[in-house]
Design a protein around this motif. Structure first.
Motif, mmCIF file in Angstrom:
data_model
loop_
_atom_site.group_PDB
_atom_site.id
_atom_site.type_symbol
_atom_site.label_atom_id
_atom_site.label_comp_id
_atom_site.label_asym_id
_atom_site.label_seq_id
_atom_site.Cartn_x
_atom_site.Cartn_y
_atom_site.Cartn_z
ATOM 1 N N THR A 159 15.628 20.154 56.461
ATOM 2 C CA THR A 159 15.822 19.540 55.208
ATOM 3 C C THR A 159 16.291 20.405 54.163
ATOM 4 O OG1 THR A 159 13.710 18.520 55.967
ATOM 5 C CG2 THR A 159 14.188 18.585 53.439
ATOM 6 N N ASN A 180 20.265 20.661 54.761
ATOM 7 C CA ASN A 180 20.810 19.432 54.365
ATOM 8 C C ASN A 180 21.189 19.243 52.749
ATOM 9 O OD1 ASN A 180 20.974 18.516 57.083
ATOM 10 N ND2 ASN A 180 18.871 17.447 57.075
ATOM 11 N N ARG A 181 20.107 19.807 51.876
ATOM 12 C CA ARG A 181 20.126 19.636 50.655
ATOM 13 C C ARG A 181 21.261 20.656 50.032
ATOM 14 N NH1 ARG A 181 18.625 22.471 46.214
ATOM 15 N NH2 ARG A 181 17.922 24.259 47.652
ATOM 16 N N ASP A 232 23.736 21.739 51.899
ATOM 17 C CA ASP A 232 24.913 20.991 52.213
ATOM 18 C C ASP A 232 25.438 20.066 51.386
ATOM 19 O OD1 ASP A 232 27.048 21.011 54.485
ATOM 20 O OD2 ASP A 232 26.236 18.853 54.813
ATOM 21 N N GLU A 233 24.629 19.102 50.962
ATOM 22 C CA GLU A 233 25.081 18.151 49.851
ATOM 23 C C GLU A 233 25.630 18.776 48.464
ATOM 24 O OE1 GLU A 233 25.527 14.797 50.223
ATOM 25 O OE2 GLU A 233 24.995 15.130 52.464
ATOM 26 N N LEU A 234 25.304 19.926 48.065
ATOM 27 C CA LEU A 234 25.284 20.388 46.848
ATOM 28 C C LEU A 234 26.856 21.015 47.067
ATOM 29 C CD1 LEU A 234 21.953 21.999 45.651
ATOM 30 C CD2 LEU A 234 23.169 20.136 44.560
ATOM 31 N N TYR A 235 26.901 21.655 48.387
ATOM 32 C CA TYR A 235 28.073 22.261 48.559
ATOM 33 C C TYR A 235 29.250 21.437 48.526
ATOM 34 C CZ TYR A 235 31.699 25.081 51.173
ATOM 35 O OH TYR A 235 32.800 25.636 51.573
ATOM 36 N N LYS A 236 29.160 20.318 49.137
ATOM 37 C CA LYS A 236 30.122 19.502 49.046
ATOM 38 C C LYS A 236 30.686 18.855 47.807
ATOM 39 C CE LYS A 236 28.578 17.257 53.253
ATOM 40 N NZ LYS A 236 28.237 16.053 54.059
ATOM 41 N N VAL A 237 29.872 19.074 46.775
ATOM 42 C CA VAL A 237 30.167 18.673 45.246
ATOM 43 C C VAL A 237 30.371 19.781 44.222
ATOM 44 C CG1 VAL A 237 28.970 16.592 45.448
ATOM 45 C CG2 VAL A 237 27.663 18.308 44.484
ATOM 46 N N TRP A 268 25.965 28.587 51.264
ATOM 47 C CA TRP A 268 25.936 27.565 52.509
ATOM 48 C C TRP A 268 25.860 28.405 53.886
ATOM 49 C CZ3 TRP A 268 28.573 26.769 56.754
ATOM 50 C CH2 TRP A 268 28.556 25.347 57.202
ATOM 51 N N LYS A 310 22.851 28.031 56.557
ATOM 52 C CA LYS A 310 23.365 27.711 58.119
ATOM 53 C C LYS A 310 22.848 28.890 58.888
ATOM 54 C CE LYS A 310 25.666 24.995 60.936
ATOM 55 N NZ LYS A 310 25.171 25.634 62.106
#
Length: 344
Positions: free
Chosen positions: A115, A118-119, A121-126, A134, A138
């Motif tokens: 969990t 995933n949080r 990872d979403e922040l890293y994308k933006v 990140w 991982k």
């Protein structure tokens, strides 16, 4: 005149006794001389060289093709054992369930880390977190996933092979202490045995060659095996090398631990063959001899025995081709003595 006759009669009687005694002594002396000069009587047989199969027998113990010790990596309490000794098991079959408390705890931690990753990872994308953050998340997730998988394997123990359970060392509820495996599973189709072969035969042993196998527990049966491995080195102490022989065991009639005799055939050689009656054992030693007859005399030849074939022996050395050997009367003769041949 009368007195002279009386005197001569005893004298004549005495002379007669002396002559009789001398005749008897001469007869006994003649008989004794005849007995001394009489040669021992022996019976002989003509022997010759012929092709003899070079068959050698080696002993060994039947072993399983694969033997697996079923146990967790660390001490843990055993929840349930699902099999008994003698049970047939399949590859991947669950055999033992260890205590799962630690596994459940690690599973919850792994879910939380999934969990969290995933949080991030979403922040890293933006662009909300850096690449290093990140990567750290991982790595943490991967380590937890590996730990969980490892603990899962050591909590739910499965069979790595198709085989039979040959040992069970614990009961339900016992604490596994690490000294002995919980279970032992053996693959017994095929089975194998290892034999030690003299280095003189190294060039004659080939992988894939057929081998006859005898088992003491089945005295009237002959099993077929195959040379599966020839070890590449010679033991410098025993001057032997190891040969692995595999035996198909689809009916599982042959079991690990059985005493086996492997018979290897190295072709044929021309060797002298003699009747077993010709072999004389040297008293006080393991040496064997044969009396060879020639020109009225016998010689005491030390021999090296090969195979026994019924009532005959193969000789590796000691007697020449087309010799005549003594097969009866050996107890009355010695090296170099003149002998007489028994009349047929």
């Amino acid at each position: 005149m009368y007195n002279l006759k009386i005197f001569l009669q005893p004298l004549a009687l005495l002379s007669l006794l002396v002559l009789t005694s001398c005749g008897s002594n001469n007869k006994e002396t003649s008989e004794q001389s005849s007995q001394v000069n009489e040669s021992p009587i022996v019976k002989i047989a003509q022997v010759s060289s012929r092709p003899v199969a070079q068959i050698h027998e080696y002993t060994g113990t039947i072993e399983p093709e694969i033997k697996n010790n079923i146990a967790p990596q660390s001490p843990i309490r055993i929840d349930k054992i699902y099999v008994e000794v003698g049970d047939q098991v399949r590859k991947g079959q669950k055999l033992v369930q260890m205590d799962a408390a630690n596994l459940k705890q690690l599973e919850l931690q792994l879910e939380n880390q999934k969990t969290e990753f995933n949080r991030i990872d979403e922040l890293y994308k933006v662009g909300g977190v850096s690449k290093s953050e990140w990567d750290a998340a991982k790595t943490t997730l991967d380590v937890s996933q590996t730990s969980f998988s490892n603990l899962l394997e050591n909590t739910s123990l499965v069979s790595p092979i198709n085989g039979v359970v040959s040992a069970r060392n614990y009961d339900n509820g016992d604490l596994y202490n690490g000294s002995t495996p919980v279970l032992v599973v053996e693959q017994i189709n095929p089975v194998k045995l290892f034999i030690n072969v003299s280095e003189s035969f190294y060039s004659k042993v080939e992988k894939g060659a057929s081998v006859d196998i005898k088992l003491d527990v089945y005295p009237d049966e002959l099993f077929k095996g195959t040379i599966s491995l020839v070890y590449p080195t010679i033991d410098p102490i025993t001057r032997t090398f190891i040969v692995e022989v595999k035996l198909n065991n689809a009916n599982q009639k042959v079991r690990p631990g059985m005493f086996a005799r492997a018979i290897l055939n190295y072709g044929t050689k021309d060797h002298v063959v003699v009747p077993d009656l010709a072999i004389v054992k040297q008293s006080g030693s393991g040496d064997r001899y044969v009396f060879v007859y020639k020109d009225g005399k016998v010689s005491y030849n030390k021999v090296e025995l090969g195979r026994r074939m019924g009532d005959e022996y193969e000789l590796l050395s000691g007697v020449e081709n087309n010799s005549q050997v003594v097969i009866a009367g050996q107890s009355r003769i010695f090296n170099g003595v003149e002998v007489q041949l028994a009349q047929e």
